[in-house]
Design an enzyme around this catalytic site. Structure first.
Site, PDB file in Angstrom:
ATOM      1  CB  SER A 103      38.000  37.902  53.966  1.00 11.69           C
ATOM      2  OG  SER A 103      38.805  38.271  53.008  1.00 11.69           O
ATOM      3  CG  PHE A 141      26.693  36.126  50.733  1.00 18.15           C
ATOM      4  CD1 PHE A 141      25.424  36.822  51.023  1.00 18.15           C
ATOM      5  CD2 PHE A 141      27.132  36.489  49.258  1.00 18.15           C
ATOM      6  CE1 PHE A 141      24.897  37.911  50.060  1.00 18.15           C
ATOM      7  CE2 PHE A 141      26.344  37.081  48.547  1.00 18.15           C
ATOM      8  CZ  PHE A 141      25.070  37.710  48.820  1.00 18.15           C
ATOM      9  CB  THR A 144      30.983  32.311  44.004  1.00 16.38           C
ATOM     10  OG1 THR A 144      31.193  33.729  43.983  1.00 16.38           O
ATOM     11  CG2 THR A 144      31.817  31.695  43.045  1.00 16.38           C
ATOM     12  CD  GLN A 291      70.050  59.946  43.341  1.00 18.67           C
ATOM     13  OE1 GLN A 291      69.931  59.269  41.950  1.00 18.67           O
ATOM     14  NE2 GLN A 291      70.734  60.910  43.407  1.00 18.67           N
ATOM     15  CD  GLU A 375      33.058  40.830  48.462  1.00 24.99           C
ATOM     16  OE1 GLU A 375      32.652  42.152  48.290  1.00 24.99           O
ATOM     17  OE2 GLU A 375      33.004  40.251  49.544  1.00 24.99           O
TER      18      GLU A 375
END
Length: 396
Positions: A103, A141, A144, A291, A375
């Protein structure tokens, strides 16, 4: 025409042979980033996550800058000018270490730097991009807000003209790199619509208190941005772009790194589960011999391979100039969802040890809960795809 050459041995780290689709240069980029991350971050990241802080985030960014990782897919201004696939492969290696580390790099290069590179004036580009490419200057940036995430058009941050200057007031929330940034790209309402501003963080009225008490992305700097009467010169604004197309195009640029990067967290968790299953003995044999464990490992591998093929395909489309927003949404919605499921399944193989920071699995799972949301939430990407399929917008 039949071919009788023997196939290469099965590679547990590349079960579908996807490396055959990569050039030698692309493999070299991947190897170089992996080597750097192993030196400067991997040995310390569990401690950073536990303490909730990186010891020297600026120093770490300079290491990434020296490698050319910051804005690596941008041209000029000291940027490496590499391909989207190169960038994606780098993101896998960064996020195989930690989503917070990826990030930091993504926000620097694909949000802050890309915004200036794509929309900034020549003066803004010359002032910031060369220093950001080396890690000397760090960017964040600001889109939000506390009350506006998926609906950024309702943002309350406002910029008004005052003579030849601008005055910004507002708040931004959940901003990676905010507290260590030298420059913030801030989007604000104006009388001319939403516009972007290049804000030096030493401007009076600007502050970036760090957000504490996170349970996810703890090895990352996350902040609030506070703008109280921040006065900027008239040329601080991006000269041309108006409206949401500016910030949303930046987010679309960054999302492609997420499409790739989440697979790094998934790969790391799968590798841990595979190793653990081979060593852990119960009822007289390794649990890898049972398995149900093999079914989990096979299913995780299948989803990881599909995610890798999707990321590579989208990266090639991006490099060919043919990618669409809806296709990026396909990639983010699928790859984050499946990466998170891989981490959760890997945790079950490790049993109680799966919650320990001695192993990376729970750290990756916690981080991906944030990556799932930021985002573009699951709901938003689902509706982007739904609109593309049906022609009906169902956002409201």
């Amino acid at each position: 025409m039949s071919h009788h050459a023997m196939p290469p041995p099965f590679d547990v780290h590349d079960p579908a042979g996807i490396d055959d689709l990569l050039s030698q240069e692309e493999k070299d980029v991947r190897a170089s980033v992996r080597q750097l991350v192993d030196q400067v971050a991997q040995p310390y990241v569990a401690g950073w996550f536990e303490s909730g802080q990186i010891d020297d985030p600026r120093g770490l960014m300079k290491h990434f800058g020296e490698m050319g990782l910051l804005g690596m897919h941008l041209e000029g201004y000291g940027c490496a000018g590499m391909s989207s696939v190169d960038y994606g492969l780098a993101c896998i290696e960064l996020e195989a270490c930690d989503s917070g580390i990826r990030s930091m790099v993504s926000v620097q290069g694909s949000l802050a730097m890309f915004a200036i590179w794509r929309f900034g004036s020549e003066e803004q580009k010359q002032e910031w991009l060369p220093r950001m490419a080396t890690g000397e200057a760090i960017g964040c940036f600001g889109l939000t807000e506390p009350d506006h995430g998926s609906d950024p058009g309702g943002m309350r941050t406002r910029a008004i003209r005052d003579g030849d200057e601008w005055i910004l007031d507002g708040r931004k929330m959940w901003i990676t790199n905010g507290s260590i940034a030298d420059v913030a790209v801030v989007w604000a309402q104006t009388d001319e619509g939403i516009r972007g501003f290049v804000v030096p963080t030493d401007t009076p009225g600007f502050s970036a208190p760090e957000i504490k008490h996170k349970m996810s992305l703890r090895a990352s700097v996350t902040s609030e941005l506070v703008l109280d009467g921040v006065r900027l010169p008239g040329d601080a604004v991006f000269p041309e772009v108006r409206g949401l197309k500016g910030p949303l195009s930046c987010l679309n640029e960054a999302r492609l790194g997420i499409v790739w990067g989440a697979l790094g967290a998934a790969r790391s968790s799968l590798d841990a589960a595979l190793s653990y299953a081979g060593d852990r003995v119960q009822f007289g044999k390794p649990i890898a011999a049972y398995q149900l464990t093999q079914a989990k490992l096979a299913d995780m591998t299948l989803e990881l391979v599909k995610g890798q093929l999707l990321a590579l395909h989208l990266g090639r489309r991006k490099d060919a100039g043919r990618i669409r927003t809806e296709q990026v949404s396909l990639g983010k919605l699928n790859n984050i969802r499946e990466a998170l499921e891989i981490c959760r399944t890997a945790r079950t193989i490790l049993g109680a040890n799966g919650i320990s920071l001695e192993y990376p699995v729970m750290r990756h799972a916690n981080n991906l809960e944030s990556v799932l949301t930021y985002e573009g939430t699951v709901e938003m990407h689902t509706l982007v795809i739904g609109q593309a399929l049906t022609g009906h917008a169902a956002f409201r």
